[in-house]
Design a protein around this motif. Structure first.
Motif, PDB file in Angstrom:
ATOM      1  N   ARG A 375       4.755  -5.920  11.490  1.00 18.87           N
ATOM      2  CA  ARG A 375       4.927  -5.250  12.777  1.00 18.87           C
ATOM      3  C   ARG A 375       6.380  -4.817  13.000  1.00 18.87           C
ATOM      4  O   ARG A 375       6.648  -3.720  13.510  1.00 18.87           O
ATOM      5  N   ILE A 376       7.330  -5.652  12.596  1.00 14.83           N
ATOM      6  CA  ILE A 376       8.740  -5.362  12.852  1.00 14.83           C
ATOM      7  C   ILE A 376       9.318  -4.372  11.837  1.00 14.83           C
ATOM      8  O   ILE A 376       9.999  -3.411  12.208  1.00 14.83           O
ATOM      9  N   TYR A 377       9.007  -4.595  10.553  1.00 12.68           N
ATOM     10  CA  TYR A 377       9.663  -3.820   9.500  1.00 12.68           C
ATOM     11  C   TYR A 377       8.754  -2.772   8.840  1.00 12.68           C
ATOM     12  O   TYR A 377       9.215  -2.003   7.993  1.00 12.68           O
ATOM     13  N   GLY A 378       7.487  -2.732   9.225  1.00 20.63           N
ATOM     14  CA  GLY A 378       6.571  -1.784   8.596  1.00 20.63           C
ATOM     15  C   GLY A 378       6.924  -0.330   8.834  1.00 20.63           C
ATOM     16  O   GLY A 378       6.529   0.549   8.060  1.00 20.63           O
ATOM     17  N   SER A 379       7.657  -0.062   9.896  1.00 26.00           N
ATOM     18  CA  SER A 379       8.018   1.313  10.234  1.00 26.00           C
ATOM     19  C   SER A 379       9.342   1.753   9.601  1.00 26.00           C
ATOM     20  O   SER A 379       9.741   2.904   9.751  1.00 26.00           O
ATOM     21  N   VAL A 380      10.012   0.855   8.881  1.00 30.72           N
ATOM     22  CA  VAL A 380      11.321   1.184   8.305  1.00 30.72           C
ATOM     23  C   VAL A 380      11.183   2.239   7.214  1.00 30.72           C
ATOM     24  O   VAL A 380      11.911   3.241   7.196  1.00 30.72           O
ATOM     25  N   SER A 381      10.261   2.036   6.284  1.00 31.96           N
ATOM     26  CA  SER A 381      10.051   2.992   5.194  1.00 31.96           C
ATOM     27  C   SER A 381       8.621   2.866   4.691  1.00 31.96           C
ATOM     28  O   SER A 381       7.943   1.856   4.942  1.00 31.96           O
ATOM     29  N   PHE A 383       7.659   2.500   1.589  1.00 34.35           N
ATOM     30  CA  PHE A 383       7.572   1.447   0.569  1.00 34.35           C
ATOM     31  C   PHE A 383       7.411   0.075   1.223  1.00 34.35           C
ATOM     32  O   PHE A 383       6.550  -0.722   0.822  1.00 34.35           O
ATOM     33  N   ILE A 384       8.240  -0.212   2.220  1.00 33.68           N
ATOM     34  CA  ILE A 384       8.163  -1.502   2.906  1.00 33.68           C
ATOM     35  C   ILE A 384       6.829  -1.644   3.610  1.00 33.68           C
ATOM     36  O   ILE A 384       6.210  -2.720   3.613  1.00 33.68           O
ATOM     37  N   ASN A 385       6.333  -0.561   4.204  1.00 35.04           N
ATOM     38  CA  ASN A 385       5.033  -0.583   4.875  1.00 35.04           C
ATOM     39  C   ASN A 385       3.927  -0.955   3.899  1.00 35.04           C
ATOM     40  O   ASN A 385       3.071  -1.802   4.192  1.00 35.04           O
ATOM     41  N   ILE A 386       3.946  -0.331   2.728  1.00 34.20           N
ATOM     42  CA  ILE A 386       2.905  -0.589   1.725  1.00 34.20           C
ATOM     43  C   ILE A 386       2.967  -2.029   1.225  1.00 34.20           C
ATOM     44  O   ILE A 386       1.936  -2.708   1.116  1.00 34.20           O
ATOM     45  N   VAL A 387       4.160  -2.510   0.915  1.00 36.53           N
ATOM     46  CA  VAL A 387       4.311  -3.865   0.392  1.00 36.53           C
ATOM     47  C   VAL A 387       3.842  -4.899   1.413  1.00 36.53           C
ATOM     48  O   VAL A 387       3.068  -5.818   1.085  1.00 36.53           O
ATOM     49  N   LEU A 388       4.292  -4.754   2.661  1.00 43.28           N
ATOM     50  CA  LEU A 388       3.925  -5.725   3.698  1.00 43.28           C
ATOM     51  C   LEU A 388       2.446  -5.627   4.059  1.00 43.28           C
ATOM     52  O   LEU A 388       1.809  -6.640   4.365  1.00 43.28           O
ATOM     53  N   MET A 389       1.885  -4.430   4.013  1.00 45.00           N
ATOM     54  CA  MET A 389       0.457  -4.283   4.282  1.00 45.00           C
ATOM     55  C   MET A 389      -0.374  -4.934   3.191  1.00 45.00           C
ATOM     56  O   MET A 389      -1.393  -5.582   3.463  1.00 45.00           O
ATOM     57  N   PHE A 390       0.050  -4.786   1.945  1.00 45.10           N
ATOM     58  CA  PHE A 390      -0.646  -5.405   0.819  1.00 45.10           C
ATOM     59  C   PHE A 390      -0.627  -6.928   0.951  1.00 45.10           C
ATOM     60  O   PHE A 390      -1.663  -7.589   0.783  1.00 45.10           O
ATOM     61  N   ILE A 391       0.529  -7.472   1.255  1.00 43.15           N
ATOM     62  CA  ILE A 391       0.660  -8.930   1.411  1.00 43.15           C
ATOM     63  C   ILE A 391      -0.194  -9.418   2.582  1.00 43.15           C
ATOM     64  O   ILE A 391      -0.868 -10.455   2.487  1.00 43.15           O
ATOM     65  N   SER A 392      -0.189  -8.681   3.677  1.00 42.76           N
ATOM     66  CA  SER A 392      -0.992  -9.069   4.845  1.00 42.76           C
ATOM     67  C   SER A 392      -2.480  -9.066   4.496  1.00 42.76           C
ATOM     68  O   SER A 392      -3.216  -9.978   4.868  1.00 42.76           O
ATOM     69  N   GLY A 393      -2.936  -8.032   3.777  1.00 45.21           N
ATOM     70  CA  GLY A 393      -4.340  -7.975   3.383  1.00 45.21           C
ATOM     71  C   GLY A 393      -4.721  -9.119   2.468  1.00 45.21           C
ATOM     72  O   GLY A 393      -5.806  -9.708   2.591  1.00 45.21           O
TER      73      GLY A 393
END
Length: 496
Positions: A375-381, A383-393
């Motif tokens: 939620r905090i860093y997903g909007s930064v870039s 790449f970061i969005n994809i990595v954090l979304m993958f980990i969350s899933g």
């Protein structure tokens, strides 16, 4: 569930040269066909989440032509979309109980095809609302309610068929991989629905609906419900067959008569065991209530992402850029890709350490900081969005997949219900039914809460994860105590 119609599937009658005479061939074929069937079911569930950003009220940064679709584009549009999800998921949860009972009395191949055809047709009907210019809430609600009932036929059927062909031994890895049909279907549905969204949101329903119909034809042509339909022994009997090959025929018949006599003498005892545990008694069995409520909150979180993630991505800028409807839909598949690995890894780890609750609670605990960071860093870039979304899933779907497969099987090994098929079915219904209620509630709450901001939605998800883990604390403590006392030993055998 047992099929009452004996014989080959039509494909083997039409094409007799297909090498279909081995048990292993049919086992693999059943896993493939049921995988396709349930993946197509889930593919047809994705369009509502993909088109939310098109149907719903426009965001502040959207173009002037992006005006939504009545009755979902007003000030209460997100609430109406949440109610649409509730209509589908509530009827789906209710239909699960009736589908199981009907499946006991109807040929499973026909019943599954019936559910797939109905689901496909109704998904197409929903999409036709685009070309028919339908703006009536009751129309879309009615279609979703009936479609949910048809969709509820799928899970009991595919599980029963796979259970017929795969014995209790060595199910872990096979079922772990097979259970990825959910995420694979979500990914496929997202890609299809997103790819044609620019041509009109109706196509996002028509194509997945057509996919279910075509898959239904495949099921009708190739699915064999039970080994007995082809004259095979049930799984696990291969060793008995090999041992009996060298015996005299008369001796084998005498042995069979003796075994039948023993069975007849114990019929009354068997019948009593089938009714020994009722609904309330099943709730009191060790582990049932904690896992049921854990699944309630786990599916609440998983299905909120399933139905609202594309909408969230569309309305949240990434690196200062608002994503298109198509890009948001395709990007959301990263969550499901992580879910595939999460389900398999959770099953593998829990098999190794022999601790289902401890594995689940660990995944749940790690998912809280993962969601906060997303939620905090997903909007930064991107790449970061994809990595954090993958980990969350990975972390969110791990416990959900583990509880619906391995945990349910484990509960059937308790001494109090061992050998009691009806009691086990009741336990499974309690766990899955309770989880389905959470699945229906999550998207509805997201629709209402999102109007106050996405921070509120993520707070709801984090609180839900906390409660999911809370229900497993006692079970996890018991597993840790057993591990320390040496009762649980880490296995070095991957098949154990």
């Amino acid at each position: 569930m047992q099929s009452r119609i004996v014989g080959l599937a039509p494909a083997f009658s039409l094409f007799p040269n297909i090498p279909h005479k081995t048990f292993t061939f049919h086992q693999i074929l059943v896993l493939i066909v049921t995988f396709i069937a349930y993946a197509s079911f889930h593919a047809s569930r994705k369009p509502p989440s993909i088109v939310k950003s098109v149907l719903g009220p426009p965001s502040l940064n959207s173009s002037s032509i992006d005006n939504g679709w009545a009755p979902f584009n007003g000030t209460h549009g997100t609430k109406r979309l949440g109610e649409l999800d509730l209509a589908f998921l509530s009827s789906y949860a209710l239909g699960m109980y009736f589908a199981g009972h009907l499946g006991d009395r109807i040929d499973l191949r026909y019943f599954l095809v019936f559910g797939m055809m109905g689901s496909g047709i109704l998904t197409v009907v929903f999409g036709l609302g685009y070309w028919m210019n339908v703006h009536l809430l009751w129309f879309y609600m009615s279609v979703q309610i009936v479609c949910g009932l048809f969709q509820s036929i799928g899970w009991p059927c595919v599980v029963s068929v796979v259970g017929n062909w795969c014995g209790k031994e060595k199910r872990g890895l096979i079922m772990g991989v097979w259970n990825s049909h959910t995420s694979v279907g979500n990914i496929l549905g997202s890609v299809i629905a997103s790819s044609v969204l620019d041509f009109g949101w109706g196509w996002s329903f028509v194509l997945p609906g057509g996919l279910v119909i075509v898959s239904g034809v495949v099921v009708f042509m190739f699915l064999v419900v039970s080994p007995h339909d082809l004259g095979f022994e049930e799984p696990g009997k291969e060793m008995e067959i090999e041992m009996s090959l060298g015996e005299n025929v008369e001796e084998s018949l005498r042995k069979q008569e003796a075994e039948d006599a023993v069975l007849l003498e114990n019929v009354d005892e068997l019948d009593d065991s089938l009714f020994a545990i009722g609904f309330l008694e099943a709730w009191r069995l060790p582990g049932v209530a904690p896992y049921a409520f854990c699944l309630f909150f786990s599916k609440l979180v998983a299905y909120t992402f399933l139905y609202w993630l594309p909408y969230y991505l569309r309305h949240t800028a990434v690196a200062g850029v608002n994503l298109s409807h198509k890009t948001a839909g395709i990007l959301s598949t990263v969550f499901d890709i992580g879910g595939v690995l999460g389900g398999i890894s959770a099953g593998f780890i829990s098999d190794k350490i022999k601790a289902r609750a401890l594995t689940s609670i660990t995944f749940l605990a790690l998912s809280i900081p993962a969601l906060i960071m997303y939620r905090i860093y997903g909007s930064v870039s991107m790449f970061i969005n994809i990595v954090l979304m993958f980990i969350s899933g990975l972390l969110v779907n791990g416990p959900y997949a583990l509880i619906t497969t391995a945990v349910a099987a484990d509960l059937g090994t308790q001494d109090s219900i061992k050998g009691n098929g009806r009691a086990l079915a009741t336990v499974t219904a309690i766990i899955d039914g309770t989880g389905s209620v959470g699945a229906a509630l999550g998207p509805l709450l997201a629709g209402y809460i999102s109007s106050r901001g996405w921070n509120s939605v993520f707070f709801m998800l984090i609180v839900s994860i906390f409660f999911a883990g809370l229900f497993l604390v006692r079970l996890a403590k018991a597993e840790i105590s057993k591990m320390r006392s040496g009762e649980l030993i880490v296995s070095s055998d991957p098949q154990s």
